[in-house]
Write an enzyme that holds these catalytic residues in place. Sequence first.
Site, mmCIF file in Angstrom:
data_model
loop_
_atom_site.group_PDB
_atom_site.id
_atom_site.type_symbol
_atom_site.label_atom_id
_atom_site.label_comp_id
_atom_site.label_asym_id
_atom_site.label_seq_id
_atom_site.Cartn_x
_atom_site.Cartn_y
_atom_site.Cartn_z
ATOM 1 N N THR A 156 140.433 13.798 -14.426
ATOM 2 C CA THR A 156 139.123 14.006 -15.034
ATOM 3 C C THR A 156 137.964 13.693 -14.081
ATOM 4 O O THR A 156 137.052 14.513 -13.952
ATOM 5 C CB THR A 156 138.995 13.161 -16.319
ATOM 6 N N SER A 172 140.115 7.796 -10.420
ATOM 7 C CA SER A 172 140.444 7.520 -11.817
ATOM 8 C C SER A 172 140.400 6.038 -12.179
ATOM 9 O O SER A 172 139.967 5.673 -13.265
ATOM 10 C CB SER A 172 141.837 8.064 -12.136
ATOM 11 N N GLY A 201 138.868 2.909 -15.006
ATOM 12 C CA GLY A 201 139.353 1.648 -15.528
ATOM 13 C C GLY A 201 139.733 0.710 -14.401
ATOM 14 O O GLY A 201 140.052 1.136 -13.292
ATOM 15 N N ASN A 381 148.037 -0.720 -13.208
ATOM 16 C CA ASN A 381 146.687 -0.314 -13.582
ATOM 17 C C ASN A 381 146.523 -0.228 -15.091
ATOM 18 O O ASN A 381 147.377 -0.679 -15.853
ATOM 19 C CB ASN A 381 146.340 1.022 -12.927
ATOM 20 N N LEU A 382 145.451 0.391 -15.517
ATOM 21 C CA LEU A 382 145.115 0.453 -16.940
ATOM 22 C C LEU A 382 146.068 1.336 -17.732
ATOM 23 O O LEU A 382 146.125 1.255 -18.951
ATOM 24 C CB LEU A 382 143.676 0.954 -17.101
ATOM 25 N N CYS A 383 146.798 2.217 -17.062
ATOM 26 C CA CYS A 383 147.759 3.070 -17.764
ATOM 27 C C CYS A 383 149.179 2.850 -17.269
ATOM 28 O O CYS A 383 150.079 3.606 -17.630
ATOM 29 C CB CYS A 383 147.371 4.543 -17.647
ATOM 30 N N SER A 384 149.394 1.877 -16.431
ATOM 31 C CA SER A 384 150.697 1.351 -16.005
ATOM 32 C C SER A 384 151.513 2.268 -15.100
ATOM 33 O O SER A 384 152.696 2.023 -14.893
ATOM 34 C CB SER A 384 151.544 0.936 -17.230
ATOM 35 N N GLU A 385 150.888 3.320 -14.522
ATOM 36 C CA GLU A 385 151.663 4.210 -13.656
ATOM 37 C C GLU A 385 151.444 3.977 -12.162
ATOM 38 O O GLU A 385 152.196 4.508 -11.336
ATOM 39 C CB GLU A 385 151.373 5.683 -13.994
ATOM 40 N N PRO A 581 149.122 9.347 -18.264
ATOM 41 C CA PRO A 581 149.341 9.790 -19.648
ATOM 42 C C PRO A 581 148.674 11.120 -19.984
ATOM 43 O O PRO A 581 149.075 11.764 -20.951
ATOM 44 C CB PRO A 581 148.737 8.649 -20.479
ATOM 45 N N GLY A 583 144.977 13.156 -20.893
ATOM 46 C CA GLY A 583 144.236 13.170 -22.143
ATOM 47 C C GLY A 583 143.529 14.488 -22.298
ATOM 48 O O GLY A 583 144.161 15.518 -22.557
ATOM 49 N N SER A 584 142.207 14.489 -22.095
ATOM 50 C CA SER A 584 141.436 15.707 -22.338
ATOM 51 C C SER A 584 141.852 16.849 -21.421
ATOM 52 O O SER A 584 141.779 18.017 -21.800
ATOM 53 C CB SER A 584 139.944 15.419 -22.179
#
Length: 722
Positions: A156, A172, A201, A381-385, A581, A583-584
């Site tokens: 994004t 990101s 994040g 990180n904030l999304c664990s990847e 993950p 998203g948009s």
Amino acid sequence: MSLKDQKDVSYFLLNNEINIPTKDGKIRLEKDQEALAAFIKENVIPNTVTFDSLPARLDYLVKNNYIEAEFLKKYTNDFIERLYQYLKEQNFHFKSFMAAYKFYAQYALKTNDGNQYLEGYIDRTAMNALFLADGNEELAMNLADELIHQRFQPATPTFLNAGKKRRGELISCFLIQTTDDMDSIGRTINSALQLSKIGGGVGINLTNLRAAGDPIKHIQGAASGVMPVMKLLEDSFTYSNQLGQRQGAGVVYLSVFHPDIIDFLSVKKENADEKIRVNTLSLGITLPDKFYELAQNDQEMYLFSPYDVEREYGVPFSYVDITKEYDNMVANENIKKKKINARDLETEIGKLQQESGYPYILNIDTANRVNPIDGKIVMSNLCSEIMQVQTPSIINDLQEYEKLGTDISCNLGSTNVVNLMNGSDFGKSIDSMVRALTYVTDESKIDVVPSIRRGNDLSHSIGLGAMGLHSYFALNHMYYGSKESVEFTGVYFMLLNYWTLVASNKIAKERNKSFYNFENSKYADGSYFDKYTSADWGPKSDKVKGLFEGIFVPSEADWEALKESVMKYGLYHQNRMAVAPNGSTSYIGDATAGIFPIVSRIEERQEAKIGTIFYPVPYLSNDTLPYYESAYDIDMRKEIDIFAEAQKHVDQSLSMTMFMRSTIPEGLYEWKNGRSSKMSTRDLTILRNYAYHKGIKSIYYVRTFTDNDDTVGANECESCVI
């Protein structure tokens, strides 16, 4: 009509009619196409600024500070015209109302007053291709081809900001760590403010901080532990929110062997005191192998003072191998420790995951055991990847770096599985994607946090992943988690690994430059490639062989040749792959999110100021409908099997959410037979242990669908959801 006035429009009503089945119970998919057509007619066409020619449009945008002039000057006007002409000839159309709505609401460049659109999808695609190719005409055309056919989706921040004059960063998310002193804590809070301001994040490792009750140097007193620091960080993210445009987002990680672990987990409990409760900060914990061993054996476990451990070992607590040193630390009288029951802590973790979806789980020894890079992974990180090695910094009383360590920025993008598998040249596509993400990492200069910049400058790391996996399964009549779907996943990610290695090796050869400390990696000595040169990783079943028909699949000899080239010329990127993950951007690409199973065939998406938008899962039809099972009705071991197969080939990690029902369907899990159907901490413990034994590095949220149709633990992070 203005974009801010959407009262007299039909597309929202048409979209909502999707959720009203016909008399014979069929889904009214035609209403989605009617809503899409109405949106283009009523919203897009009347509100788009038009120009007499492409040069006139670009000239207007440059003169009025909408787009940068510098990257356009790297190309001739004739080439830009040719690129636009090619994009128009591809006859791109959005496939769903949600895709078009999301693009124009969130990504399309608008006039300063927000009342009109200044670009469409072709324009945003052109800006990305031209900007990320950095003057290379061949690459720009290749990227235009990848983007317009939606085989490649940049994150994004990249897709949104590329080429714009007034923009945020292209990155990101970020990862930083704190060491055990007030100077580092102060610097961490400042870094959190600065990074949240520019977007993305922020993940923060708190494991090294001394525990509550540990001594403080030079004064007669005791430390307050990690809790007050967490509150300061939450306030920082709340304050630094890009002038209200987005909520600052952060996650803090703590070792399960830190003495403050119980208090750390308690901040998300439903009945937590407001003095300690954190509302917006996410929680993650690092679990070494030793924890699983102690919990399995129902043994007591010791929690160790980070202050004492650092004094004894000479390195921060995060950098000590707890599994290896556990018995030595227990026997060491110089290390303060306290004892709790490991299985009780395991139960507490499950309780909190039921209540809130937290904490994220990072299997730290699993991550480091297969890490080909010299150094240690200490957090995510904030999304664990994202999982990359870091080194700690030393900060003096002037808030200056006495020793500048390395932290992490995330440069992400995704392949669209359906479209890439339908492409003509898998390897060429991946090469273009890697080069686009390379430009992002080369041009990122996060000077406000020097450790972030240094880490990026030395590693050149990127993270290419995937979206749309469940759609591909459905289109090819495979149930999510079936034997064939697991096999396909392994081959697909093996190909991503192979071609990202080929691309990184080519760039290293072209530039005569590898990532820092390459010579001490398992790539340099060739050992990384052993598993590929000693076995055939290609498709085995007739079904999967057919899916890869016409697509090059490397043999052991091909891997051997790549190994020799890497050992000779190196790799430009320290890290290459990570599965976010999504998203948009998955909506725009009409792809199912990440490599998850779908949640619902008709998703209900709550949009601010609009209400509910209904989104039929991509490619939904009578033919694919049976293969679109909801994640909440799938045995999560099947999801874990899919992720584990991909993880074998991904050098970083994969964002894996687990989906549970508060009342578990009969027959889904054999251990529920004869027991209550209500979800329990035991269920989560069994699944966490299954994931651990399958080699899963991280577990993101646990999302629970409750009996009153509510969702606990839903993802609220927009910055890292690419």
